[in-house]
Design a protein around this motif. Structure first.
Motif, mmCIF file in Angstrom:
data_model
loop_
_atom_site.group_PDB
_atom_site.id
_atom_site.type_symbol
_atom_site.label_atom_id
_atom_site.label_comp_id
_atom_site.label_asym_id
_atom_site.label_seq_id
_atom_site.Cartn_x
_atom_site.Cartn_y
_atom_site.Cartn_z
ATOM 1 N N GLY A 85 0.842 -1.370 -0.064
ATOM 2 C CA GLY A 85 0.061 -0.059 0.154
ATOM 3 C C GLY A 85 0.981 1.366 -0.080
ATOM 4 O O GLY A 85 0.460 1.994 -0.795
ATOM 5 N N PRO A 86 1.804 1.584 1.131
ATOM 6 C CA PRO A 86 2.531 2.681 1.027
ATOM 7 C C PRO A 86 3.392 3.111 -0.180
ATOM 8 O O PRO A 86 3.301 4.194 -0.864
ATOM 9 N N ALA A 135 2.345 6.585 5.939
ATOM 10 C CA ALA A 135 3.420 5.822 5.224
ATOM 11 C C ALA A 135 3.639 6.222 3.841
ATOM 12 O O ALA A 135 4.600 6.101 3.500
ATOM 13 N N ALA A 136 2.409 6.257 3.086
ATOM 14 C CA ALA A 136 2.484 6.728 1.654
ATOM 15 C C ALA A 136 3.517 8.198 1.533
ATOM 16 O O ALA A 136 4.229 8.237 0.685
ATOM 17 N N GLU A 179 -5.138 -2.562 1.381
ATOM 18 C CA GLU A 179 -4.874 -1.249 1.730
ATOM 19 C C GLU A 179 -5.475 -0.166 0.889
ATOM 20 O O GLU A 179 -4.964 0.013 -0.163
ATOM 21 N N SER A 228 -5.685 4.432 0.235
ATOM 22 C CA SER A 228 -4.781 5.374 0.435
ATOM 23 C C SER A 228 -4.824 6.119 1.878
ATOM 24 O O SER A 228 -4.260 6.651 2.361
ATOM 25 N N GLN A 273 -5.895 4.752 4.585
ATOM 26 C CA GLN A 273 -5.499 3.819 5.566
ATOM 27 C C GLN A 273 -3.743 3.935 5.714
ATOM 28 O O GLN A 273 -3.303 3.611 6.798
ATOM 29 N N VAL A 274 -3.229 4.292 4.558
ATOM 30 C CA VAL A 274 -1.625 4.182 4.633
ATOM 31 C C VAL A 274 -1.163 5.623 4.309
ATOM 32 O O VAL A 274 0.077 5.957 4.030
ATOM 33 N N ARG A 275 -1.818 6.677 4.520
ATOM 34 C CA ARG A 275 -1.613 7.972 4.266
ATOM 35 C C ARG A 275 -0.181 8.435 4.707
ATOM 36 O O ARG A 275 0.606 8.977 3.859
#
Length: 131
Positions: A35-36, A83-84, A75, A77, A79-81
């Motif tokens: 995801g990230p 980390a992304a 995941e 976006s 959920q992983v904002r």
């Protein structure tokens, strides 16, 4: 996450039915990223295309990828904002180093996208040449 390989395989099957561009191997590589990293790739591709008149970010493909990820239960976006954002910063620094720039903002975005497209990198599927 023992089922991650199965989920990714399902994601690939779902996505191949949704859009002709999703059957591109580069799109499959982007979809298979955690995801990230997946969203970081999209963030940086959008930024570069926004700074280069020769390229446009493929919003339709990005939306199709988002729908495929939701359907596959991986995941999103939101959920992983955080980390992304961190992964996007790493991607920016990596590109700057690869293209010999002192900073990400100092790079010629058109030259980067031309090179990424010529090399058929996963990022290159997210942008298309205008005209």
């Amino acid at each position: 996450m023992r089922n991650l390989p199965l989920m990714l395989a399902g994601l690939a099957l779902l996505s191949a039915c949704a859009s002709p561009r999703l059957d591109d191997a580069r799109a499959q590589q982007v979809l298979a990223l955690p995801g990230p990293q997946h969203y970081a790739e999209r963030i940086v591709a959008r930024e570069l295309a926004g700074r280069c008149v020769r390229y446009a970010y493929d919003e339709e493909l990005a939306d199709t990828m988002s729908r495929a990820r939701v359907k596959a239960g991986v995941e999103t976006s939101v959920q992983v904002r955080g980390a992304a954002d961190l992964e996007a910063d790493i991607k920016r620094r990596t590109l700057a180093a690869r293209y010999g720039a002192t900073a990400y903002g100092a790079m010629d975005p058109c030259q980067v996208l031309d090179s990424e497209t010529a090399a058929q990198t996963p990022m290159s599927v997210l942008v298309r040449r205008r005209g």
